[in-house]
Design a protein around this motif. Structure first.
Motif, PDB file in Angstrom:
ATOM      1  N   SER A  50       0.808  -1.229   0.000  1.00  0.00           N
ATOM      2  CA  SER A  50       0.000   0.000   0.000  1.00  0.00           C
ATOM      3  C   SER A  50       0.833   1.268   0.000  1.00  0.00           C
ATOM      4  N   ALA A  51       2.115   1.171   0.301  1.00  0.00           N
ATOM      5  CA  ALA A  51       2.959   2.373   0.350  1.00  0.00           C
ATOM      6  C   ALA A  51       3.126   2.965  -1.047  1.00  0.00           C
ATOM      7  N   ARG A  52       2.896   4.270  -1.152  1.00  0.00           N
ATOM      8  CA  ARG A  52       3.047   4.965  -2.431  1.00  0.00           C
ATOM      9  C   ARG A  52       3.834   6.246  -2.186  1.00  0.00           C
ATOM     10  N   LEU A  53       4.636   6.657  -3.165  1.00  0.00           N
ATOM     11  CA  LEU A  53       5.340   7.923  -2.983  1.00  0.00           C
ATOM     12  C   LEU A  53       5.670   8.567  -4.332  1.00  0.00           C
ATOM     13  N   SER A  54       6.867   8.353  -4.834  1.00  0.00           N
ATOM     14  CA  SER A  54       7.365   9.128  -5.971  1.00  0.00           C
ATOM     15  C   SER A  54       6.516   8.957  -7.239  1.00  0.00           C
ATOM     16  N   LEU A  55       6.136   7.719  -7.552  1.00  0.00           N
ATOM     17  CA  LEU A  55       5.433   7.485  -8.821  1.00  0.00           C
ATOM     18  C   LEU A  55       4.068   8.162  -8.834  1.00  0.00           C
ATOM     19  N   ILE A  56       3.326   8.000  -7.747  1.00  0.00           N
ATOM     20  CA  ILE A  56       1.968   8.565  -7.721  1.00  0.00           C
ATOM     21  C   ILE A  56       2.012  10.093  -7.673  1.00  0.00           C
ATOM     22  N   ILE A  57       3.037  10.656  -6.995  1.00  0.00           N
ATOM     23  CA  ILE A  57       3.174  12.120  -6.955  1.00  0.00           C
ATOM     24  C   ILE A  57       3.529  12.659  -8.333  1.00  0.00           C
ATOM     25  N   ALA A  58       4.415  11.969  -9.029  1.00  0.00           N
ATOM     26  CA  ALA A  58       4.787  12.397 -10.387  1.00  0.00           C
ATOM     27  C   ALA A  58       3.588  12.329 -11.330  1.00  0.00           C
ATOM     28  N   ALA A  59       2.807  11.254 -11.217  1.00  0.00           N
ATOM     29  CA  ALA A  59       1.621  11.109 -12.081  1.00  0.00           C
ATOM     30  C   ALA A  59       0.601  12.206 -11.785  1.00  0.00           C
ATOM     31  N   SER A  60       0.456  12.519 -10.483  1.00  0.00           N
ATOM     32  CA  SER A  60      -0.494  13.563 -10.100  1.00  0.00           C
ATOM     33  C   SER A  60      -0.059  14.927 -10.635  1.00  0.00           C
ATOM     34  N   ALA A  61       1.246  15.202 -10.564  1.00  0.00           N
ATOM     35  CA  ALA A  61       1.763  16.479 -11.065  1.00  0.00           C
ATOM     36  C   ALA A  61       1.532  16.617 -12.570  1.00  0.00           C
ATOM     37  N   ILE A  62       1.739  15.528 -13.297  1.00  0.00           N
ATOM     38  CA  ILE A  62       1.515  15.561 -14.754  1.00  0.00           C
ATOM     39  C   ILE A  62       0.036  15.804 -15.054  1.00  0.00           C
ATOM     40  N   ALA A  63      -0.836  15.092 -14.291  1.00  0.00           N
ATOM     41  CA  ALA A  63      -2.278  15.245 -14.500  1.00  0.00           C
ATOM     42  C   ALA A  63      -2.723  16.678 -14.196  1.00  0.00           C
ATOM     43  N   LEU A  64      -2.115  17.272 -13.168  1.00  0.00           N
ATOM     44  CA  LEU A  64      -2.455  18.654 -12.818  1.00  0.00           C
ATOM     45  C   LEU A  64      -2.024  19.611 -13.928  1.00  0.00           C
TER      46      LEU A  64
END
Length: 323
Positions: A50-64
């Motif tokens: 369940s641990a998430r960090l760099s990948l999900i943050i990068a994807a969120s930044a791109i989506a934003l």
């Protein structure tokens, strides 16, 4: 942007929804481990996944940047990453706490020769001893009733398992057949990961170099005799303790596990009664200790003293809960 996230109840509800989804998806995926593991181990795996960090943050930044999500959603996703990466290892430790590794103890002696029986009798005074033999032998024939007897061929892993090789601290193989000794020693090392394996080689013309390279301690009669003679001359008092096994004096080896004594000078270590530290082994280094010698965790200490006090000293030094 926390202000955006806190601006309305709808945005605030987004964070717990994302958290529940983040854990539910990974716990569901972890169910594939259930056929091979317990429920506790399966859920612990789900917690780690369940641990998430760099990948999900990068994807969120791109989506934003692409305008696919709002600032509020981006903030919620970043918070989910921070919370999961912090909570997952804590949850894992809760679901699957570390198990204290069982300390190996006792010795297995493979042979029923007179030499093996004499060794078993001596060692049975201070540790659990199991004797393994291929030949007909009765429990009543053992020199000490506390010695455990296992009959069978020690080259068979199941026989060594019955003898407790997975829990023993050492194995000594004293057969008169060098090939048999070699096979048993390799099995003890490779299958049961025994740290201390000892054998002998009566024929000094044929050295067991391969076993020595594997870490087996090979005793050659001539070498043993030479060491005994040298010891009797250079260390007469210590030799007398070993050779005659005086009832009022005993030698014992112990590994320092008590953190209370880590980096402490030997003079500050208060051992019970008349117990003294006469040697310190630190890896490959052998140290003749003095009052200023600083002890370290993992040091192997050679103690000498009265049997009753020796037991107390071993317990104190091996205690793992020291502060």
């Amino acid at each position: 942007d926390l202000k955006t996230l806190l601006a309305s109840p709808e945005n605030l509800i987004l964070l717990p929804e994302l958290l529940i989804a983040a854990f539910a998806i990974k716990f569901g995926a972890a169910l594939v481990f259930k056929p091979a593991f317990s429920w506790r181990e399966t859920f612990a795996a789900g917690a780690l996944l369940s641990a998430r960090l760099s990948l999900i943050i990068a994807a969120s930044a791109i989506a934003l940047d692409l305008g696919v999500i709002t600032d509020a959603v981006n903030t919620a996703i970043v918070l989910v990453a921070i919370i999961t990466v912090t909570a997952s290892p804590i949850l894992f430790d809760f679901l699957l706490p570390k198990r204290a590794e069982a300390r190996r103890q006792g010795v297995i002696i493979v042979s029923s020769r007179e030499l093996a029986l004499a060794l078993a009798k001596q060692l049975a005074k201070i540790m659990p001893v199991t004797l393994v033999t291929r030949f007909p032998f009765r429990q009543a024939d053992l020199p000490d009733p506390n010695i455990r007897l296992v009959q069978g061929d020690a080259r068979d892993p199941e026989v060594l398992r019955r003898a407790g090789a997975h829990q023993a601290a050492a194995l000594v193989c004293l057969s008169g057949e060098p090939l048999f000794n070699e096979q048993v020693c390799k099995l003890a090392l490779q299958t049961f990961n025994l740290e201390h394996v000892v054998t002998w080689q009566p024929d000094e013309q044929h050295r067991l170099d391969e076993l020595e390279r594997l870490g087996v301690k090979v005793i050659y009669p001539g070498m043993a005799m030479l060491m005994a003679l040298e010891g009797s001359v250079l260390f007469p008092e210590s030799f007398d303790v070993i050779a005659h096994q005086a009832e009022d004096m005993e030698l014992r080896q112990v590994r320092l596990r008590n953190r209370r004594y880590h980096e402490r000078a030997l003079r500050e270590v208060r051992l019970p009664g008349d117990v003294l530290v006469v040697r310190v082994q630190r890896g490959e280094e052998r140290i003749v200790p003095h009052g200023e010698t600083a002890l370290q965790l993992g040091d192997v200490l050679l103690l000498v003293g009265s049997p009753a006090f020796i037991e107390d000293a071993v317990r104190i030094l091996e205690e793992e809960e020291g502060i």
